[in-house]
Design a protein around this motif. Structure first.
Motif, PDB file in Angstrom:
ATOM      1  N   UNK A   1      58.171  16.977 112.349  1.00 17.86           N
ATOM      2  CA  UNK A   1      57.869  17.207 113.762  1.00 17.86           C
ATOM      3  C   UNK A   1      57.342  15.935 114.414  1.00 17.86           C
ATOM      4  N   UNK A   2      56.441  15.256 113.730  1.00 22.09           N
ATOM      5  CA  UNK A   2      55.948  13.977 114.247  1.00 22.09           C
ATOM      6  C   UNK A   2      57.057  12.937 114.322  1.00 22.09           C
ATOM      7  N   UNK A   3      57.830  12.820 113.240  1.00 23.14           N
ATOM      8  CA  UNK A   3      58.877  11.781 113.199  1.00 23.14           C
ATOM      9  C   UNK A   3      59.942  11.971 114.257  1.00 23.14           C
ATOM     10  N   UNK A   4      60.154  13.208 114.679  1.00 15.22           N
ATOM     11  CA  UNK A   4      61.129  13.471 115.748  1.00 15.22           C
ATOM     12  C   UNK A   4      60.696  12.891 117.091  1.00 15.22           C
ATOM     13  N   UNK A   5      59.437  12.452 117.148  1.00 12.61           N
ATOM     14  CA  UNK A   5      58.888  11.951 118.410  1.00 12.61           C
ATOM     15  C   UNK A   5      58.789  10.432 118.423  1.00 12.61           C
ATOM     16  N   UNK A   6      59.628   9.782 117.624  1.00  8.77           N
ATOM     17  CA  UNK A   6      59.726   8.323 117.626  1.00  8.77           C
ATOM     18  C   UNK A   6      61.112   7.905 118.044  1.00  8.77           C
TER      19      UNK A   6
ATOM     20  N   UNK B   1      51.399  30.447 113.610  1.00  2.00           N
ATOM     21  CA  UNK B   1      52.700  29.930 114.017  1.00  2.00           C
ATOM     22  C   UNK B   1      53.826  30.865 113.581  1.00  2.00           C
ATOM     23  N   UNK B   2      54.858  31.052 114.415  1.00  2.00           N
ATOM     24  CA  UNK B   2      55.940  31.973 114.035  1.00  2.00           C
ATOM     25  C   UNK B   2      56.731  31.534 112.815  1.00  2.00           C
ATOM     26  N   UNK B   3      56.723  30.237 112.505  1.00  2.00           N
ATOM     27  CA  UNK B   3      57.315  29.726 111.261  1.00  2.00           C
ATOM     28  C   UNK B   3      56.235  29.049 110.451  1.00  2.00           C
ATOM     29  N   UNK B   4      56.299  29.210 109.155  1.00  2.00           N
ATOM     30  CA  UNK B   4      55.372  28.484 108.289  1.00  2.00           C
ATOM     31  C   UNK B   4      55.593  26.980 108.457  1.00  2.00           C
ATOM     32  N   UNK B   5      54.512  26.241 108.540  1.00  2.00           N
ATOM     33  CA  UNK B   5      54.590  24.787 108.670  1.00  2.00           C
ATOM     34  C   UNK B   5      54.040  24.156 107.401  1.00  2.00           C
ATOM     35  N   UNK B   6      54.900  23.462 106.657  1.00  2.88           N
ATOM     36  CA  UNK B   6      54.462  22.726 105.478  1.00  2.88           C
ATOM     37  C   UNK B   6      54.100  21.301 105.900  1.00  2.88           C
ATOM     38  N   UNK B   7      53.525  20.568 104.974  1.00  4.88           N
ATOM     39  CA  UNK B   7      53.190  19.176 105.277  1.00  4.88           C
ATOM     40  C   UNK B   7      54.453  18.370 105.579  1.00  4.88           C
ATOM     41  N   UNK B   8      55.530  18.666 104.860  1.00  3.58           N
ATOM     42  CA  UNK B   8      56.806  17.996 105.128  1.00  3.58           C
ATOM     43  C   UNK B   8      57.309  18.336 106.526  1.00  3.58           C
TER      44      UNK B   8
ATOM     45  N   UNK C   1      52.024   8.810 110.356  1.00  2.51           N
ATOM     46  CA  UNK C   1      52.557  10.178 110.303  1.00  2.51           C
ATOM     47  C   UNK C   1      52.056  10.949 109.090  1.00  2.51           C
ATOM     48  N   UNK C   2      52.111  10.351 107.909  1.00  2.00           N
ATOM     49  CA  UNK C   2      51.741  11.094 106.698  1.00  2.00           C
ATOM     50  C   UNK C   2      50.277  11.514 106.720  1.00  2.00           C
TER      51      UNK C   2
END
Length: 382
Positions: A376-381, A364-371, A347-348
């Motif tokens: 977003x990735x972790x929500x898919x586990x 993207x409508x919201x700013x996406x930081x690395x965190x 993920x990282x």
């Protein structure tokens, strides 16, 4: 109203059996060395077209070695073959990978520019040879877009080239070419097309003209993808999917995609997950991250899906997220990264790689930081 530039092929031909028109159109061009980039499985579908071209003295060379999403190495090999043949025109017949590499080779065959220097926006300095696109999947919309994607093996990351010179001279969208596409590919490419429309409609740079394409594409795809997956010979569903995919492609030039696509690139680059599957898995998680940035628009797309209308826009928008998840399940698409074998320890580094795709993240409508990307990735586990 803000300014917008719409880019599309000079000629778009849409309809079942419309590939027959390609021969008549091509013979009027005065060209005679046609380089066709496709796959062996497609040859029987175009045998009559090829026979007619041959009878009219057209020299044809086939290139059928692109089996996966194309890389810089594939581009170099294809370019060498096209130059050896002396191609004066190109035809790409296949999914988005075939169409993307066709566009790049046709445009750069007489250029001194190196492909490695062209990842980004408006870096190509001249038009190339005449080329046409015939999609065999209802997915990327590449036949009408100014975008092309290649895998940069050095960085293990898919990268985009965007230029008006990558707009096809002609696009022939014949839904009949999609009839034999397997259910799995139909589902994954269909979700890719749906993602184009959703990300264009909710984009920071959305525009009312493009919104029309996006919303209509959402309606067509959401209401027909399951029909096309379960019955590949459903003519009406295949036509609706092809049209929805084309609408999604028309969104890519003036508005383009956003975080779903940016976050999908590391999945394809490092783990070779197909583009459509990557987008399909990420879409609900990104929608859940984004929806508060524009509740009205996310409620609009939920209604366009056919999701249940809630008592508030927020409730409706969340119903839309659930609808997409359930649609994927119905179509046999995995909904977690666990299911496709992506280790959570990746993920990282996937998040770091995704942050390099600012070309899309800025939309993207919201700013996406690395965190945020990690979340977003972790929500898919599971």
């Amino acid at each position: 109203m803000k300014e917008i530039t719409l880019l599309q092929p000079q000629k778009i031909v849409f309809g079942t059996n419309c590939i027959d028109k390609f021969v008549n159109d091509y013979l009027k061009l005065g060209l005679n060395r046609l380089f066709i980039i496709t796959m062996p499985v497609i040859r029987p579908l175009i045998s009559n077209m090829v026979e007619r071209l041959n009878k009219n003295g057209i020299h044809i060379e086939f290139y059928e070695k692109i089996c996966n999403e194309p890389s810089i190495t594939d581009f170099d090999a294809l370019m060498a073959e096209a130059k050896k043949f002396g191609a004066d025109s190109f035809l790409g017949i296949g999914g988005g990978s075939i169409l993307d590499i066709t566009k790049l080779v046709a445009t750069l065959i007489n250029s001194n520019q190196k492909i490695e220097d062209l990842f980004g926006i408006d870096l190509i300095n001249q038009k190339g040879k005449w080329f046409a696109c015939m999609p065999t999947t209802a997915g990327t919309g590449s036949e009408v877009s100014p975008n092309a994607i290649l895998l940069d093996e050095k960085d293990s990351l898919k990268k985009g080239v965007v230029s008006p010179y990558l707009i096809a001279d002609a696009a022939y969208i014949d839904p009949k070419l999609t009839w034999s596409v397997p259910a799995k590919i139909t589902a994954e490419t269909g979700m890719d097309a749906l993602t184009h429309c959703i990300e264009a409609y909710t984009n920071k740079f959305a525009h009312p003209i493009v919104d029309m394409y996006a919303l209509q594409g959402i309606k067509l795809i959401a209401s027909n993808i399951f029909k096309a997956v379960t019955d590949g010979n459903n003519v009406e569903a295949r036509e609706a999917m092809a049209l929805g995919s084309m609408y999604g492609g028309l969104c890519l030039g003036p508005v383009n995609t956003a975080a779903v696509h940016a976050l999908s690139y590391p999945l394809g680059g490092e783990f070779h997950i197909s583009h459509g599957l990557s987008n399909a898995i990420l879409l609900p998680s990104v929608m859940k991250f984004n929806y508060t940035a524009n509740l009205k628009k996310y409620a609009d797309i939920a209604i366009a899906f056919g999701a249940k209308r809630g008592t508030t826009d927020e409730e409706t928008a969340l119903n839309g997220v659930d609808y997409i998840t359930n649609l994927s399940i119905k179509c046999g698409i995995p909904t977690t990264l666990t299911e496709i074998g992506i280790p959570q320890e990746a993920v990282s580094r996937m998040a770091k790689a995704a942050m390099k795709v600012q070309r899309l993240l800025k939309n993207n409508p919201r700013e996406v930081t690395e965190t945020d990307a990690c979340d977003i990735y972790n929500n898919l586990y599971k």
